[in-house]
Design a protein around this motif. Structure first.
Motif, PDB file in Angstrom:
ATOM      1  N   PRO A 290       0.813  -1.228   0.000  1.00 23.30           N
ATOM      2  CA  PRO A 290       0.000   0.000   0.000  1.00 23.30           C
ATOM      3  C   PRO A 290       0.845   1.277   0.000  1.00 23.30           C
ATOM      4  O   PRO A 290       0.470   2.273  -0.633  1.00 23.30           O
ATOM      5  N   ILE A 291       1.986   1.265   0.701  1.00 29.57           N
ATOM      6  CA  ILE A 291       2.847   2.447   0.711  1.00 29.57           C
ATOM      7  C   ILE A 291       3.427   2.689  -0.683  1.00 29.57           C
ATOM      8  O   ILE A 291       3.414   3.819  -1.196  1.00 29.57           O
ATOM      9  N   LEU A 292       3.909   1.641  -1.304  1.00 27.46           N
ATOM     10  CA  LEU A 292       4.479   1.790  -2.643  1.00 27.46           C
ATOM     11  C   LEU A 292       3.416   2.239  -3.636  1.00 27.46           C
ATOM     12  O   LEU A 292       3.691   3.085  -4.504  1.00 27.46           O
ATOM     13  N   PHE A 293       2.216   1.712  -3.518  1.00 21.45           N
ATOM     14  CA  PHE A 293       1.131   2.141  -4.403  1.00 21.45           C
ATOM     15  C   PHE A 293       0.813   3.623  -4.166  1.00 21.45           C
ATOM     16  O   PHE A 293       0.548   4.374  -5.106  1.00 21.45           O
ATOM     17  N   ALA A 294       0.828   4.044  -2.902  1.00 25.71           N
ATOM     18  CA  ALA A 294       0.526   5.438  -2.579  1.00 25.71           C
ATOM     19  C   ALA A 294       1.600   6.373  -3.137  1.00 25.71           C
ATOM     20  O   ALA A 294       1.286   7.441  -3.679  1.00 25.71           O
ATOM     21  N   VAL A 295       2.875   5.987  -3.006  1.00 26.63           N
ATOM     22  CA  VAL A 295       3.947   6.827  -3.528  1.00 26.63           C
ATOM     23  C   VAL A 295       3.865   6.907  -5.050  1.00 26.63           C
ATOM     24  O   VAL A 295       4.049   7.986  -5.641  1.00 26.63           O
ATOM     25  N   LYS A 296       3.560   5.803  -5.700  1.00 27.13           N
ATOM     26  CA  LYS A 296       3.392   5.829  -7.147  1.00 27.13           C
ATOM     27  C   LYS A 296       2.223   6.731  -7.536  1.00 27.13           C
ATOM     28  O   LYS A 296       2.302   7.488  -8.518  1.00 27.13           O
ATOM     29  N   THR A 297       1.148   6.706  -6.767  1.00 30.18           N
ATOM     30  CA  THR A 297       0.019   7.600  -7.021  1.00 30.18           C
ATOM     31  C   THR A 297       0.448   9.053  -6.882  1.00 30.18           C
ATOM     32  O   THR A 297       0.097   9.903  -7.709  1.00 30.18           O
ATOM     33  N   LEU A 298       1.214   9.363  -5.837  1.00 26.75           N
ATOM     34  CA  LEU A 298       1.696  10.734  -5.649  1.00 26.75           C
ATOM     35  C   LEU A 298       2.608  11.157  -6.795  1.00 26.75           C
ATOM     36  O   LEU A 298       2.592  12.329  -7.213  1.00 26.75           O
ATOM     37  N   GLN A 299       3.392  10.226  -7.311  1.00 31.34           N
ATOM     38  CA  GLN A 299       4.241  10.551  -8.468  1.00 31.34           C
ATOM     39  C   GLN A 299       3.386  10.932  -9.665  1.00 31.34           C
ATOM     40  O   GLN A 299       3.663  11.937 -10.344  1.00 31.34           O
ATOM     41  N   ARG A 300       2.325  10.178  -9.888  1.00 32.90           N
ATOM     42  CA  ARG A 300       1.429  10.481 -11.008  1.00 32.90           C
ATOM     43  C   ARG A 300       0.734  11.822 -10.792  1.00 32.90           C
ATOM     44  O   ARG A 300       0.576  12.613 -11.726  1.00 32.90           O
ATOM     45  N   VAL A 301       0.318  12.076  -9.556  1.00 31.64           N
ATOM     46  CA  VAL A 301      -0.320  13.351  -9.225  1.00 31.64           C
ATOM     47  C   VAL A 301       0.640  14.509  -9.472  1.00 31.64           C
ATOM     48  O   VAL A 301       0.270  15.544 -10.035  1.00 31.64           O
ATOM     49  N   SER A 302       1.891  14.335  -9.051  1.00 32.54           N
ATOM     50  CA  SER A 302       2.860  15.437  -9.088  1.00 32.54           C
ATOM     51  C   SER A 302       3.207  15.890 -10.499  1.00 32.54           C
ATOM     52  O   SER A 302       3.572  17.053 -10.709  1.00 32.54           O
ATOM     53  N   VAL A 303       3.123  14.988 -11.465  1.00 29.24           N
ATOM     54  CA  VAL A 303       3.524  15.340 -12.836  1.00 29.24           C
ATOM     55  C   VAL A 303       2.333  15.480 -13.782  1.00 29.24           C
ATOM     56  O   VAL A 303       2.508  15.841 -14.945  1.00 29.24           O
ATOM     57  N   SER A 304       1.133  15.235 -13.290  1.00 34.74           N
ATOM     58  CA  SER A 304      -0.033  15.265 -14.170  1.00 34.74           C
ATOM     59  C   SER A 304      -0.356  16.685 -14.623  1.00 34.74           C
ATOM     60  O   SER A 304      -0.418  17.608 -13.805  1.00 34.74           O
ATOM     61  N   ASP A 305      -0.603  16.843 -15.925  1.00 39.21           N
ATOM     62  CA  ASP A 305      -1.065  18.136 -16.424  1.00 39.21           C
ATOM     63  C   ASP A 305      -2.588  18.165 -16.521  1.00 39.21           C
ATOM     64  O   ASP A 305      -3.166  19.135 -16.996  1.00 39.21           O
ATOM     65  N   GLY A 306      -3.223  17.088 -16.033  1.00 34.69           N
ATOM     66  CA  GLY A 306      -4.675  17.027 -16.034  1.00 34.69           C
ATOM     67  C   GLY A 306      -5.234  16.703 -14.661  1.00 34.69           C
ATOM     68  O   GLY A 306      -6.311  16.116 -14.543  1.00 34.69           O
ATOM     69  N   LEU A 307      -4.513  17.111 -13.610  1.00 33.00           N
ATOM     70  CA  LEU A 307      -4.895  16.760 -12.245  1.00 33.00           C
ATOM     71  C   LEU A 307      -6.302  17.240 -11.903  1.00 33.00           C
ATOM     72  O   LEU A 307      -7.031  16.564 -11.176  1.00 33.00           O
ATOM     73  N   LEU A 308      -6.708  18.405 -12.409  1.00 30.98           N
ATOM     74  CA  LEU A 308      -8.016  18.963 -12.091  1.00 30.98           C
ATOM     75  C   LEU A 308      -9.068  18.639 -13.144  1.00 30.98           C
ATOM     76  O   LEU A 308     -10.212  19.094 -13.040  1.00 30.98           O
ATOM     77  N   ASP A 309      -8.695  17.847 -14.128  1.00 34.30           N
ATOM     78  CA  ASP A 309      -9.606  17.500 -15.222  1.00 34.30           C
ATOM     79  C   ASP A 309     -10.337  16.198 -14.882  1.00 34.30           C
ATOM     80  O   ASP A 309      -9.694  15.149 -14.758  1.00 34.30           O
ATOM     81  N   PRO A 310     -11.665  16.233 -14.739  1.00 33.03           N
ATOM     82  CA  PRO A 310     -12.387  15.004 -14.374  1.00 33.03           C
ATOM     83  C   PRO A 310     -12.329  13.920 -15.440  1.00 33.03           C
ATOM     84  O   PRO A 310     -12.605  12.756 -15.153  1.00 33.03           O
ATOM     85  N   ALA A 311     -11.973  14.303 -16.660  1.00 31.92           N
ATOM     86  CA  ALA A 311     -11.883  13.318 -17.744  1.00 31.92           C
ATOM     87  C   ALA A 311     -10.549  12.581 -17.738  1.00 31.92           C
ATOM     88  O   ALA A 311     -10.383  11.590 -18.455  1.00 31.92           O
ATOM     89  N   ARG A 312      -9.611  13.047 -16.919  1.00 27.82           N
ATOM     90  CA  ARG A 312      -8.294  12.409 -16.817  1.00 27.82           C
ATOM     91  C   ARG A 312      -8.224  11.646 -15.502  1.00 27.82           C
ATOM     92  O   ARG A 312      -8.994  11.885 -14.584  1.00 27.82           O
ATOM     93  N   THR A 313      -7.295  10.731 -15.411  1.00 26.63           N
ATOM     94  CA  THR A 313      -7.148   9.959 -14.171  1.00 26.63           C
ATOM     95  C   THR A 313      -5.695   9.881 -13.748  1.00 26.63           C
ATOM     96  O   THR A 313      -4.789   9.821 -14.590  1.00 26.63           O
ATOM     97  N   THR A 314      -5.485   9.921 -12.431  1.00 28.85           N
ATOM     98  CA  THR A 314      -4.140   9.715 -11.887  1.00 28.85           C
ATOM     99  C   THR A 314      -4.065   8.396 -11.140  1.00 28.85           C
ATOM    100  O   THR A 314      -3.082   8.122 -10.451  1.00 28.85           O
TER     101      THR A 314
END
Length: 351
Positions: A290-314
């Motif tokens: 779960p920790i590794l999955f969470a860190v990977k999620t944060l990595q995706r969040v940190s670089v996403s250019d669509g973080l606030l776009d409901p049509a995109r997913t992190t």
């Protein structure tokens, strides 16, 4: 069929609708702790079903959460409470296939109560405590966020509010997890339970922070902004501004403040995991993934250019989940190798 066998069948049915990563994490737990953790999850899932249903008005959802909690605290004394919840929820829940697992769970709550009462008094007390906090947290959410869509958007006000939310949603689970594992696993008998419980709380908070940052667009459209207004004010944003994906550049300084907090919590979770004796491979696995999955999620969040776009997913892809599991499954007994992998993944978070 015994109550434990019934619960196992019920658990498999309900888990069909949850993420594969969660299912695998639960499945690898040592056998003597899997049943109480699974039951706590089932009861929390039932409460979440009540809190999230949009076919029952909010005051009644608050009422049914109270009734469910009363029953969990004293199943024999409040049997009519669970039957009241079942009558309302089963009559109003849709019958679509996606909701079938919830219907099965709601229809067999009394079997869950029987399983609860089959556990030791100590395990029952731990399960009841975490369910009390979780359900009270759900009620607080329903009160703090009175609407159900973007037009009725409400927000947390301070970082203290966000900290309390992450405790009510997951930090208390870290507390429950620690006390339960220390009670059952001989290898953890040397732990300072109180000190490790506080680390476990931070572990849970870190996981919930990752969920909060991943789910910003979806939560906003449910009328919920978990990003505190005090923090948004520092960059001249209001909660409603986050509904516009063009606000992302202005939001990034806020994200840059929240990501390190999430990582600091997860760092504590990693220390917790590495404190588990290496012979407890299954328990280490259930904590590390779960920790590794969470860190990977944060990595995706940190670089996403669509973080606030409901049509995109992190959200992590299934391939990413399996890749992390494959790369770490054989190294769980080796602290240095596993920690090096965690460190590389952590450094990939842009903050």
């Amino acid at each position: 069929m015994t109550t434990r066998a019934t619960a196992q069948v019920l658990l498999r049915t309900v888990l069909k609708s949850v993420s594969r990563s969660f299912y695998l994490t639960l499945a690898v737990l040592p056998g003597d702790v899997r049943a109480p953790v699974s039951l706590a999850y089932l009861l929390a899932r039932a409460a979440d079903t009540i809190a999230d249903t949009d076919v029952i008005e909010r005051p009644r959802r608050l009422h049914y959460l109270t009734r469910l909690r009363e029953w969990i605290m004293e199943p024999a004394k409040h049997r009519e409470a669970v039957r009241e919840v079942q009558a309302e929820l089963l009559a109003t829940r849709p019958t679509a296939q996606s909701d079938q697992s919830e219907r099965v769970l709601l229809s067999q709550l009394e079997e869950c109560g029987a399983l609860l009462e089959s556990f030791t008094p100590e395990d029952q007390a731990l399960i009841r405590r975490v369910l009390r906090i979780l359900t009270q947290g759900m009620q607080k959410d329903l009160t703090d966020f009175p609407g159900a869509n973007a037009q009725s958007l409400a927000a947390l006000k301070t970082m203290a509010d966000l900290d309390l939310y992450t405790y009510n949603a997951a930090g208390c689970v870290g507390e429950f997890w620690t006390r339960l594992m220390c009670a059952h696993r001989e290898a953890l008998r040397t732990w300072d339970v109180e000190a490790m419980t506080q680390v476990g709380v931070r572990f849970g908070k870190g996981l919930q922070y990752a969920n909060v940052l991943r789910d910003i667009p979806a939560d906003l459209r449910r009328g919920r902004c978990y990003i505190p207004t005090d923090l948004l004010n520092t960059v001249g944003l209001k909660p409603a501004d986050l509904l516009d994906s063009a606000s992302l550049p202005k939001f990034r300084p806020v994200l840059a403040k929240l990501l390190p907090i999430a990582l600091e919590h997860l760092d504590q979770g990693w220390l917790y995991t590495m404190a588990i004796p290496r012979r407890e491979v299954r328990l280490r696995m259930a904590c590390a993934w779960p920790i590794l999955f969470a860190v990977k999620t944060l990595q995706r969040v940190s670089v996403s250019d669509g973080l606030l776009d409901p049509a995109r997913t992190t959200k992590m892809t299934r391939g990413e989940v399996y890749r992390i599991m494959a790369l770490t499954g054989g190294t769980l007994a080796c602290e240095n190798t596993l920690t090096a992998y965690y460190g590389r993944l952590r450094k990939s978070v842009a903050c």
